[in-house]
Each structure stands twice: as structure tokens, then as C-alpha cells.
Design an enzyme around this catalytic site. Sequence first.
Site, PDB file in Angstrom:
ATOM      1  N   GLU A 171       0.935  -1.182   0.240  1.00  0.00           N
ATOM      2  CA  GLU A 171       0.020  -0.079  -0.004  1.00  0.00           C
ATOM      3  C   GLU A 171       0.826   1.301   0.048  1.00  0.00           C
ATOM      4  O   GLU A 171       0.579   2.419  -0.568  1.00  0.00           O
ATOM      5  CB  GLU A 171      -0.864   0.217   1.453  1.00  0.00           C
ATOM      6  CG  GLU A 171      -1.818   1.432   1.284  1.00  0.00           C
ATOM      7  CD  GLU A 171      -2.888   1.105   0.165  1.00  0.00           C
ATOM      8  OE1 GLU A 171      -3.593   2.327   0.165  1.00  0.00           O
ATOM      9  OE2 GLU A 171      -3.264   0.314  -0.480  1.00  0.00           O
ATOM     10  N   THR A 208     -11.146   8.322 -13.043  1.00  0.00           N
ATOM     11  CA  THR A 208     -10.187   7.671 -12.272  1.00  0.00           C
ATOM     12  C   THR A 208     -10.762   6.509 -11.743  1.00  0.00           C
ATOM     13  O   THR A 208     -10.137   5.667 -11.042  1.00  0.00           O
ATOM     14  CB  THR A 208     -10.214   8.610 -10.892  1.00  0.00           C
ATOM     15  OG1 THR A 208      -9.002   8.251 -10.183  1.00  0.00           O
ATOM     16  CG2 THR A 208     -11.098   8.645 -10.133  1.00  0.00           C
TER      17      THR A 208
END
Length: 649
Positions: free
Chosen positions: A513, A624
Site C-alpha cells: 500500500e 479515475t
Amino acid sequence: MVFRKLPGVSASGMGLRLSQKFVFLLFLSGLVTLCFGALFFLPDSVRLKRIFLSKTETQPVTVGSGSGSENDAREHLKRPKDQEHALRGMTPAKGETSSTKLKSLSRKPPVSHETPEARLTGGKAQEDLTLPRSKTEPSVSDKATTSAHGPTSDTFSYQKFKRCLLKPPLGRDGGKPSDPMTNERREKVKEMMKFAWDNYKRYAWGKNELRPLTRNGHIGNMFGGLRGASIIDSLDTLYIMGLMEDYNDAKEWVESSLDLNSNGEASLFEVNIRYVGGLLSAYYLTGEELFKSKALELGEKLLPAFNTPTGIPRGVINLGSSGTSWSWGWASAGSSILAEFGTLHLEFVHLSELSNNPIYTEKVMNIRKLLNKIEKPHGLYPNFLSPVSGNWVQHHVSIGGLGDSFYEYLIKSFLMSDKMDDGAKKMYYGALEAIEANLVQKSAGGLTYMAEWRGGILDHKMGHLACFSGGMIGIGADDGVPEKRQHYLDLAAEITHTCHESYTRSATKLGPEAFRFDAGAEASATRLSDRYYILRPEVIESYMYMWRLTHDPKYREWGWEAVEALEQHCRVESGFSGIRDVYTMTVSHDNMQQSFFLSETLKYLYLLFSDDDLLPLEDWVFNTEAHPLPVVRKSCLQEENTQDKTVSE
């Protein structure tokens, strides 16, 4: 006799002289005229005025404050019962944690024990103001509804739109590559999509996402009661992959079961990019009026979020009749988030195109105007902005979570406008210059990365979300100043390489992440809390763009590495799941098949192994959430209208 006391009255016969009669009549006529005229100066509530005045006299209509236009909100908004809490100055809800800060924040998976309809507060909806408007002028609700459900005087023509495309959306043969190995890899990605979809349909149909380990559905509280996020997110992916039976199942569900009359609190950002974006792209690809109608209906429900003193929308919107909005409870000082209010432009421009209603474009242009007016530290855009004062709340700058897609939408707004939106172009290259000057760093090992900026102090961390920036800088390279075009393309390649390194340096060959570049670390997560991977698309997104721009075969090889890693570590018996630690081969799954895995990760992989004429970049930009939206060619559409007019005459 009383009349004797009146001047000019004769005692005998009480007659009047001729001159006295004239004066008396003149006095009476003046008195009558004065009384009659006074009626026009009485308040509007006086009934006599309504008798004499025309029926087109103005009547008041309720609109939100801070909008700058009387068309800014739907009429007659009602407050929900629980807004009494808001009006007393609501405190942030403890039920919402960072696990709900999805795409623009960290997009972590929602936890299963979250409380439904958790109060996401930090501000309050603005009071309504009353402004006059002609009775004959339709309200925003009337306009949007008319546009969505019936013809207007200048309705959008799907056929004209198709004629303005430079190439067929699906290419000559659905983008099928001539190279057998590449086609085999593309077919593998298609099989992964089919597997993920079939399991969602079997175990979670109509829910937002699939929990593949427990074989059940997940709803969450991000979408305000809306359902079927995975269905809406998958429409265009299924269509471009040619999975028509599955696409038709999804379309049938939208027609029969997509209920937009929810009354919960939703993320303005997530509903816009997933639902509005997904419906818009499905319409533009297929021409199905159903998708257009649903997109316009939902788009109208988002408008009240803009009813703030500045016009900067709040992050949470009640999709019901109340239309109230709040800031996220965890947002500093009730602020709005850069990546959220900055990631509306593409979809809202298309809502205006389809509805023939400029209000959507006006809303997002107002955001841009405010950002251009306020001072930016070192030219940078901090992540938190007050929707009340219009000032920055904190000086934290990130190209990853909280900031990312704001920058993406600047360059894509320019490209989607057929390169006519000079304002977006100027803002994008100005921001990129500030990013290069303040955030772009080179590690000891020679890796280029994007650091975060906290009030002048650099945090040498790069999030997985920031890895989209390789593709972003790449697609904007050609339109920069000539002497920097190759530089931008090189920078895009360097950042994409760094993100690939974050994958290759893990045991699973999937990226964490967030990864760091300090204390001897190089593109590696140093904290346990950063080691997870939730099927994110950003690195693969940059591979796809860089392949299209350079045709360097390494990007397809890197994409195939990701396919193999996903198959080995994330594929389970009933779907795909994120993993909690990319640095161990004994994987622990998080039991969530994110909807963006179907919309973004698998779509970008499929495009990576397809020919460039499948959704060509000359005609399409991707929002997006990877939903393709067409370039708006105003000049072409005007020519089409002129030709039609000439033919009809």
C-alpha cells in the site's frame, strides 16, 4: 344648517359657482388617482395587487446558499429529522474510520462490522435563501428531469456523437492483437474477469461487492444505500471484452433493480466516479438510453452538495429528498478533500452535454475559479480546503491519497475538451512544475519517487495510489512546452519503473500500500500497516499508458508478471481477494473482491494486451475508476447541427 359652514355654498339653493365646481371636481379626481396608484406600492401579499398585475409576476423559489446562481439546487429541499443534530454543530462520527476513506484517501476495504448510516459529520448544511424567479422559468429539477426523461429543444444526439469519433470504439476486431502470445495473455485476463463476475453473480448479486471466502455480499455505507456497485463498475468492462450475455444480465439489473431513491449518506466522490462514471461510459459505448437516464437522475441528486458559501462541495451527500451534505467526520476542521472535489470535472461536463443544462459544468468551473484565486504554498495544492472560508486548512500535499486524482483530472479535462480547455492545461503544468520542484526525489539507489510534503518537511514515502502518476505524466508529455516533452516522458518512465520495483521487491511480486525511501529502505514497506494489497490498479494503469505511448515490450512483460501474481496469491475458490502482507508467501486474504478490481485492474490489463485501436486515446479519456468517456468535439458537433439544419431547409 351644516352646509352653511362650507365655503362657497349658497344659503339659498346651496348651489355652486362654475369655478368652484371645477376646483371641486379636480380635487376629487386627484384623490381617486392617488388612492388607485397607491395600490401599486403595497406589499405583494395584498390581494388587490394580484388582481391588477400580470400572471407572470415573480414568485420566490428556494435555493441553496453560496451558489452564485438561482439555478444552483433542486427546489423545495426538506431537512431530515436527524439534521437537528447537524444544526447544533455535529461532532465527527466515531463509527467512521480510515477504512472508509477509499479511492482518494487510501481506499482500504470497508470493514464488515461498520455501522449502517454512520454519521459522517464535521459541518452542517447551509440555510436556504429565497430568490425571485419567474413562474415560467423551470427549476433545476425540472430542467434535469426533462433532459433525463424527455426531449428538449436541443437534445443530445448519439448518432452525431458517433460521427465525431475518429475511430470505432472497439477497433477493427475488438482490439485483438495479431501476436498469438499476446492474444493468449489477453484471453487469460478475460477468463479472470469471467471468473470474478460469475462468483459475484452467484454469491453477491445486487450487493456492492463480493466476499469470496465467506461467499456472501458486502453492502457498506459508502454509497448511501445504493446497491450493485460491482455491476455498474463492470458494465463497460464486460462490453469491451465481448462478454455480451453477462453485459445483458448487468443491463437488465440496472433496468429492473437499480433504485436511486435511497435516503442514506454517500461519498460524493465514490458515487460520482463509480456510478455516474459507469453509467455514462455504458451509455457512450452502447447508446442505451437507460444508462443516460439513470446517470442524469443520479447526477441531479449530487447537486445539493455544492450548497456551501464557496461552492466547494462537502464530501458526504444525502441522496434522498433532503439533499443535505456534511464534511467527513475525520476531515480537519470540517474541510473538503482536494482529491474529492477535484475529481468531478469529467463526469459533470458530460452531464451538461447530455442534459443540455450548464449547471453541472458551472459547478466544477466554480471550483477551478476559487483554486485559481487563493494563494498556493510554493505553487502546491494542499489536501484540505474549508468549504466555508475557501482557505487551506492544513499544508499537507500528496500525489497519493487525498490529492491524487485532482491532478489527473486537470490534464484529462484538457484532453477531453479536444485540447481547448486552456485553463485546465495551465493549472496542470503549473502544478507539475511545483511537484517537480518540491516533491520529486531520487533515492540513493537511483529510483525516482514522489515524496509527500507536510508544511515544508518531506516525508519520503510513496503510496500505491501515487503510482498512477507515471501514466498521468506520460499522457500529458506531448502538450507541454516543446523543450520539456521528452523530459516528461522520461519522468513518467522513471516513476513507473520505481512502482514496478515496489512489486518485484516483495515475495508475492505484488506491491504494498505504501513504500519508503529512508533508513536504508528502497521502494519497500517498512511498517506492518503498509504491507497489504487490495487488488489496486494504479501500477498496471501506468503500464498500460506507457505501453500505448512507447510500445516498449517491458510494460507488457511487467503486466504479465502482475497477472501471474494475482492468479497465484489473490485467486481463491470463489473469486479474487486482497492480501494482508505482500512480503510473505503464506498469504492471508482480506475476503474482499473490490468493485474497482473489475472496473480498473482487469480492464487496464485487458487494454495492455490489446491493440491500441480498442478505446483509442485520441477519442477517449478514462475517469479515475477507468470508465472511458469520449472527447467532446464541440466544433464537430456544431458542424453536424449545421448540416442537419441545411438538409431540413
